[in-house]
Design a protein around this motif. Structure first.
Motif, PDB file in Angstrom:
ATOM      1  N   ALA A  21       0.826  -1.219   0.000  1.00 32.09           N
ATOM      2  CA  ALA A  21       0.000   0.000   0.000  1.00 32.09           C
ATOM      3  C   ALA A  21       0.854   1.260   0.000  1.00 32.09           C
ATOM      4  N   HIS A  22       2.181   1.094   0.022  1.00 34.07           N
ATOM      5  CA  HIS A  22       3.116   2.223   0.070  1.00 34.07           C
ATOM      6  C   HIS A  22       2.846   3.113   1.283  1.00 34.07           C
ATOM      7  N   ALA A  23       2.520   2.467   2.395  1.00 38.95           N
ATOM      8  CA  ALA A  23       2.298   3.178   3.653  1.00 38.95           C
ATOM      9  C   ALA A  23       3.548   3.041   4.523  1.00 38.95           C
ATOM     10  N   LYS A  24       3.773   4.041   5.354  1.00 42.55           N
ATOM     11  CA  LYS A  24       4.961   4.013   6.208  1.00 42.55           C
ATOM     12  C   LYS A  24       4.800   3.061   7.385  1.00 42.55           C
ATOM     13  N   GLY A  25       3.557   2.930   7.877  1.00 43.98           N
ATOM     14  CA  GLY A  25       3.337   2.093   9.039  1.00 43.98           C
ATOM     15  C   GLY A  25       1.887   2.120   9.461  1.00 43.98           C
ATOM     16  N   PHE A  26       1.639   2.171  10.770  1.00 50.60           N
ATOM     17  CA  PHE A  26       0.290   1.966  11.282  1.00 50.60           C
ATOM     18  C   PHE A  26      -0.048   2.972  12.382  1.00 50.60           C
ATOM     19  N   ILE A  27      -1.329   3.296  12.465  1.00 50.49           N
ATOM     20  CA  ILE A  27      -1.846   4.075  13.577  1.00 50.49           C
ATOM     21  C   ILE A  27      -2.957   3.267  14.229  1.00 50.49           C
ATOM     22  N   VAL A  28      -2.910   3.182  15.557  1.00 52.48           N
ATOM     23  CA  VAL A  28      -3.851   2.352  16.300  1.00 52.48           C
ATOM     24  C   VAL A  28      -4.455   3.170  17.440  1.00 52.48           C
ATOM     25  N   GLY A  29      -5.766   3.149  17.543  1.00 51.56           N
ATOM     26  CA  GLY A  29      -6.432   3.757  18.679  1.00 51.56           C
ATOM     27  C   GLY A  29      -6.363   2.807  19.870  1.00 51.56           C
ATOM     28  N   LEU A  51       2.095   4.619  15.422  1.00 49.30           N
ATOM     29  CA  LEU A  51       1.628   5.716  16.263  1.00 49.30           C
ATOM     30  C   LEU A  51       0.411   5.233  17.045  1.00 49.30           C
ATOM     31  N   LEU A  52       0.515   5.275  18.357  1.00 52.55           N
ATOM     32  CA  LEU A  52      -0.590   4.897  19.232  1.00 52.55           C
ATOM     33  C   LEU A  52      -1.325   6.161  19.655  1.00 52.55           C
ATOM     34  N   LEU A  53      -2.636   6.143  19.499  1.00 51.40           N
ATOM     35  CA  LEU A  53      -3.444   7.307  19.830  1.00 51.40           C
ATOM     36  C   LEU A  53      -4.435   6.939  20.925  1.00 51.40           C
ATOM     37  N   GLU A  54      -4.322   7.635  22.044  1.00 49.82           N
ATOM     38  CA  GLU A  54      -5.308   7.483  23.107  1.00 49.82           C
ATOM     39  C   GLU A  54      -6.227   8.690  23.031  1.00 49.82           C
ATOM     40  N   MET A  55      -7.546   8.446  22.952  1.00 49.41           N
ATOM     41  CA  MET A  55      -8.501   9.523  22.672  1.00 49.41           C
ATOM     42  C   MET A  55      -9.649   9.500  23.680  1.00 49.41           C
ATOM     43  N   PRO A  56      -9.406   9.871  24.928  1.00 45.50           N
ATOM     44  CA  PRO A  56     -10.466   9.810  25.934  1.00 45.50           C
ATOM     45  C   PRO A  56     -11.596  10.798  25.652  1.00 45.50           C
ATOM     46  N   LEU A 120     -16.077  10.300  16.124  1.00 46.35           N
ATOM     47  CA  LEU A 120     -15.106  11.367  16.372  1.00 46.35           C
ATOM     48  C   LEU A 120     -13.701  10.785  16.484  1.00 46.35           C
ATOM     49  N   ARG A 121     -13.592   9.633  17.114  1.00 50.12           N
ATOM     50  CA  ARG A 121     -12.287   8.983  17.211  1.00 50.12           C
ATOM     51  C   ARG A 121     -11.794   8.525  15.840  1.00 50.12           C
ATOM     52  N   MET A 122     -12.709   8.007  15.009  1.00 51.90           N
ATOM     53  CA  MET A 122     -12.322   7.599  13.658  1.00 51.90           C
ATOM     54  C   MET A 122     -11.780   8.786  12.880  1.00 51.90           C
ATOM     55  N   LEU A 123     -12.455   9.928  12.965  1.00 47.56           N
ATOM     56  CA  LEU A 123     -12.000  11.143  12.279  1.00 47.56           C
ATOM     57  C   LEU A 123     -10.589  11.513  12.737  1.00 47.56           C
ATOM     58  N   THR A 124     -10.346  11.410  14.037  1.00 45.59           N
ATOM     59  CA  THR A 124      -9.046  11.772  14.591  1.00 45.59           C
ATOM     60  C   THR A 124      -7.958  10.820  14.117  1.00 45.59           C
ATOM     61  N   LEU A 125      -8.266   9.529  14.096  1.00 45.64           N
ATOM     62  CA  LEU A 125      -7.292   8.545  13.612  1.00 45.64           C
ATOM     63  C   LEU A 125      -6.919   8.804  12.155  1.00 45.64           C
ATOM     64  N   TYR A 126      -7.903   9.086  11.327  1.00 49.88           N
ATOM     65  CA  TYR A 126      -7.604   9.335   9.912  1.00 49.88           C
ATOM     66  C   TYR A 126      -6.854  10.644   9.718  1.00 49.88           C
ATOM     67  N   TYR A 127      -7.125  11.623  10.554  1.00 45.08           N
ATOM     68  CA  TYR A 127      -6.396  12.896  10.466  1.00 45.08           C
ATOM     69  C   TYR A 127      -4.906  12.671  10.721  1.00 45.08           C
ATOM     70  N   TYR A 128      -4.595  12.031  11.838  1.00 44.38           N
ATOM     71  CA  TYR A 128      -3.196  11.788  12.163  1.00 44.38           C
ATOM     72  C   TYR A 128      -2.577  10.734  11.244  1.00 44.38           C
ATOM     73  N   GLY A 129      -3.398   9.783  10.824  1.00 45.87           N
ATOM     74  CA  GLY A 129      -2.891   8.786   9.895  1.00 45.87           C
ATOM     75  C   GLY A 129      -2.454   9.405   8.575  1.00 45.87           C
ATOM     76  N   GLN A 130      -3.249  10.341   8.068  1.00 44.00           N
ATOM     77  CA  GLN A 130      -2.897  11.001   6.810  1.00 44.00           C
ATOM     78  C   GLN A 130      -1.687  11.906   6.979  1.00 44.00           C
ATOM     79  N   LEU A 131      -1.597  12.572   8.122  1.00 45.91           N
ATOM     80  CA  LEU A 131      -0.429  13.423   8.371  1.00 45.91           C
ATOM     81  C   LEU A 131       0.874  12.632   8.295  1.00 45.91           C
ATOM     82  N   HIS A 132       0.854  11.420   8.824  1.00 48.90           N
ATOM     83  CA  HIS A 132       2.082  10.636   8.946  1.00 48.90           C
ATOM     84  C   HIS A 132       2.200   9.511   7.925  1.00 48.90           C
ATOM     85  N   GLY A 133       1.229   9.367   7.040  1.00 46.73           N
ATOM     86  CA  GLY A 133       1.294   8.310   6.032  1.00 46.73           C
ATOM     87  C   GLY A 133       1.103   6.922   6.616  1.00 46.73           C
TER      88      GLY A 133
END
Length: 263
Positions: A21-29, A51-56, A120-133
């Motif tokens: 997928a030519h992705a750098k890695g993974f983001i996980v909530g 990148l691990l994202l905690e989203m309380p 809202l958490r999904m939106l946040t994951l995709y935001y940071y995911g796109q920033l970092h590939g």
């Protein structure tokens, strides 16, 4: 189950998919629950950036502490892991106040808000995911994703890849033990963390994961009437939930226009 072989298989699958997928890695909530702990550990084992994202969002303190302890532990074990804590409570509170409706008029308001948290958490994951590939990596298991639909459509169901969706909850626990996931997470009562008051998964669904796993195994060959007592009750619960969740997993219905109407 050949636990170690399954771990190696998923790890390779993740790495191969990211490369294709030519992705750098993974983001996980990370929620402090067993599924996200296992998925984030598997992703870390690939050696690719994670990148691990905690989203309380109005989160219970024990869920927050377990999530942060897990993230800290993974960062100590794996140099390719980074983490962020994004408090989404103010954002959610603003939305909830702006979209305020009368609960008497809309009795499903609490569920709508619970699903809004997940989205809202999904939106946040995709935001940071796109920033970092990075690929947004799902944490749903087989029972939740294909059995009873215990996920939010376009919320935690909105992901790029799903590494443990072919494993039952029981099998996920076996992986957690082999991956040295913290005992506090392994022993925590499963909950989706979407409510202001604590609601366990079993309380919401009406059956435990082992019970639902049994129901899933007999669903295609038996009817509830074939059983009695608790087994019949569990299969009735599973049947109802499974039928209700089809819109979550089937393709979006498309209205096909007859060619003669388009000429």
């Amino acid at each position: 189950m050949q636990t170690q072989a399954v771990i190696e298989h998923i790890t390779r699958w993740l790495a191969d998919y990211a490369q294709s997928a030519h992705a750098k890695g993974f983001i996980v909530g990370v929620s402090g629950g067993i599924d996200s702990a296992v998925v984030s550990t598997l992703a870390a084992r690939t050696g690719l950036p994670v990148l691990l994202l905690e989203m309380p969002i109005r989160q219970q303190p024990d869920q927050v502490s377990r999530a942060r302890e897990h993230m800290a532990a993974l960062q100590q074990r794996f140099s390719n892991v980074q983490s962020l804590s994004i408090d989404l409570t103010p954002t959610f509170d603003t939305f909830a106040a702006t979209a305020e409706v009368d609960a008497d008029t809309f009795p499903n308001k609490a569920l709508a808000l619970a699903n809004a948290r997940s989205r809202l958490r999904m939106l946040t994951l995709y935001y940071y995911g796109q920033l970092h590939g990075l690929l947004v990596t799902g944490t749903g298991n087989k029972i939740e994703d294909f059995g009873v639909g215990f996920f939010t459509k376009y919320g935690d169901g909105g992901v790029d890849i799903s590494p443990i969706a072919d494993l039952t909850k029981t099998q996920v626990y076996r992986l957690a033990a082999a991956l040295d996931v913290a005992e506090s997470i392994q022993k925590a009562v499963p909950t989706d963390g979407l409510w202001d008051t604590e609601r366990t998964d079993e309380e919401q669904m009406g059956a435990s994961y082992p019970e639902l796993e049994w129901a899933m195994s007999v669903y295609d060959t038996h009817r509830p009437e074939d059983f009695s007592g608790r087994q019949r009750e569990v299969l009735e619960i599973y049947t109802r939930l499974h039928r209700a969740m089809q819109h979550k997993i089937n393709p979006i219905p498309v209205c096909t226009i007859p060619p003669e109407l388009l000429g």
